[in-house]
Design a protein around this motif. Sequence first.
Motif, mmCIF file in Angstrom:
data_model
loop_
_atom_site.group_PDB
_atom_site.id
_atom_site.type_symbol
_atom_site.label_atom_id
_atom_site.label_comp_id
_atom_site.label_asym_id
_atom_site.label_seq_id
_atom_site.Cartn_x
_atom_site.Cartn_y
_atom_site.Cartn_z
ATOM 1 N N CYS A 1 -29.652 34.511 -11.361
ATOM 2 C CA CYS A 1 -28.278 35.008 -11.294
ATOM 3 C C CYS A 1 -27.978 35.848 -12.536
ATOM 4 O O CYS A 1 -28.524 35.614 -13.609
ATOM 5 C CB CYS A 1 -27.294 33.839 -11.205
ATOM 6 N N ASP B 1 -25.419 35.756 -14.192
ATOM 7 C CA ASP B 1 -24.574 34.959 -15.089
ATOM 8 C C ASP B 1 -25.128 34.948 -16.523
ATOM 9 O O ASP B 1 -26.301 34.639 -16.737
ATOM 10 C CB ASP B 1 -24.482 33.519 -14.540
ATOM 11 N N ALA C 1 -25.634 35.675 -7.870
ATOM 12 C CA ALA C 1 -26.025 34.511 -7.059
ATOM 13 C C ALA C 1 -27.483 34.524 -6.609
ATOM 14 O O ALA C 1 -27.815 33.967 -5.571
ATOM 15 C CB ALA C 1 -25.085 34.317 -5.870
ATOM 16 N N HIS D 1 -27.865 28.325 -10.273
ATOM 17 C CA HIS D 1 -27.244 27.432 -11.263
ATOM 18 C C HIS D 1 -25.959 26.835 -10.722
ATOM 19 O O HIS D 1 -25.242 27.482 -9.950
ATOM 20 C CB HIS D 1 -26.979 28.184 -12.568
ATOM 21 N N CYS E 1 -22.001 28.381 -10.031
ATOM 22 C CA CYS E 1 -22.213 29.818 -9.809
ATOM 23 C C CYS E 1 -20.954 30.450 -9.190
ATOM 24 O O CYS E 1 -20.529 30.068 -8.092
ATOM 25 C CB CYS E 1 -23.413 30.030 -8.895
ATOM 26 N N GLY E 2 -20.385 31.412 -9.905
ATOM 27 C CA GLY E 2 -19.159 32.057 -9.442
ATOM 28 C C GLY E 2 -19.321 32.741 -8.096
ATOM 29 O O GLY E 2 -18.403 32.749 -7.279
HETATM 30 CO CO CO Z 1 -24.210 32.642 -10.725
#
Ligand code: CO
Length: 215
Positions: free
Chosen positions: A43, A45, A68, A99, A102-103
Amino acid sequence: MPEIYEKIFVNNKNWVQEKLDKDPEYFKKLSLGQKPPILWIGCSDSRVPANEITGTQPGEIFVHRNIANMVIHTDMSMLSVLDYAVNVLKVRHIIVCGHYGCGGVLAAMTNKEVGLIDNWLRHIKDVYRIHKDEIDSIKDEEEKANRMVELNIQEQVLDLAKTSIVQNAWKSKQKIYLHGLVYDVGNGYLKDLNVTVEDEHNLDYVYKLSSKTIF
Ligand code: CO
């Protein structure tokens, strides 16, 4: 100029010096080329830096990151990375690492319209639909989101197996292991989800590709 922006150059100089102190030939050796045994699909992130959490050095992991950690078979960027990793670098392991928290996954679990990204998140909604019964049976919201993160990783591993790139490599007896890992941002640990795929045996026949057919 923002302080953080200036700081990256100071950090970079310090890092170069640190490496050279340990090995004066460090960058000279790296400049000769790369032969990483692992492809990492993670991801975007900022809390999940591939090298740092795996203790690997430059040259050891080939990395692709997107929102994602998706393996979307029309994504030219992902396919190009995968093709290069499999056919040129000859990686032995491909890791899909998601993870918790995860947004992208969280956003896909709602019905809220966000914008352009909704088209990307659609692929995660497809994972939700496939596992709807299991996901909807979980009452605790955090548990539900965590399970969804895990199932998304599992589906992306299968999506790798469905690509012609991986299937052709297996056909030519190239050993490639596809792994699904989840990272816990809250404690730093990586967990193997034990969804490793190493051949086409368990692949749904719908996705199996055989020698080229002329229709
Ligand atoms: Co994420």
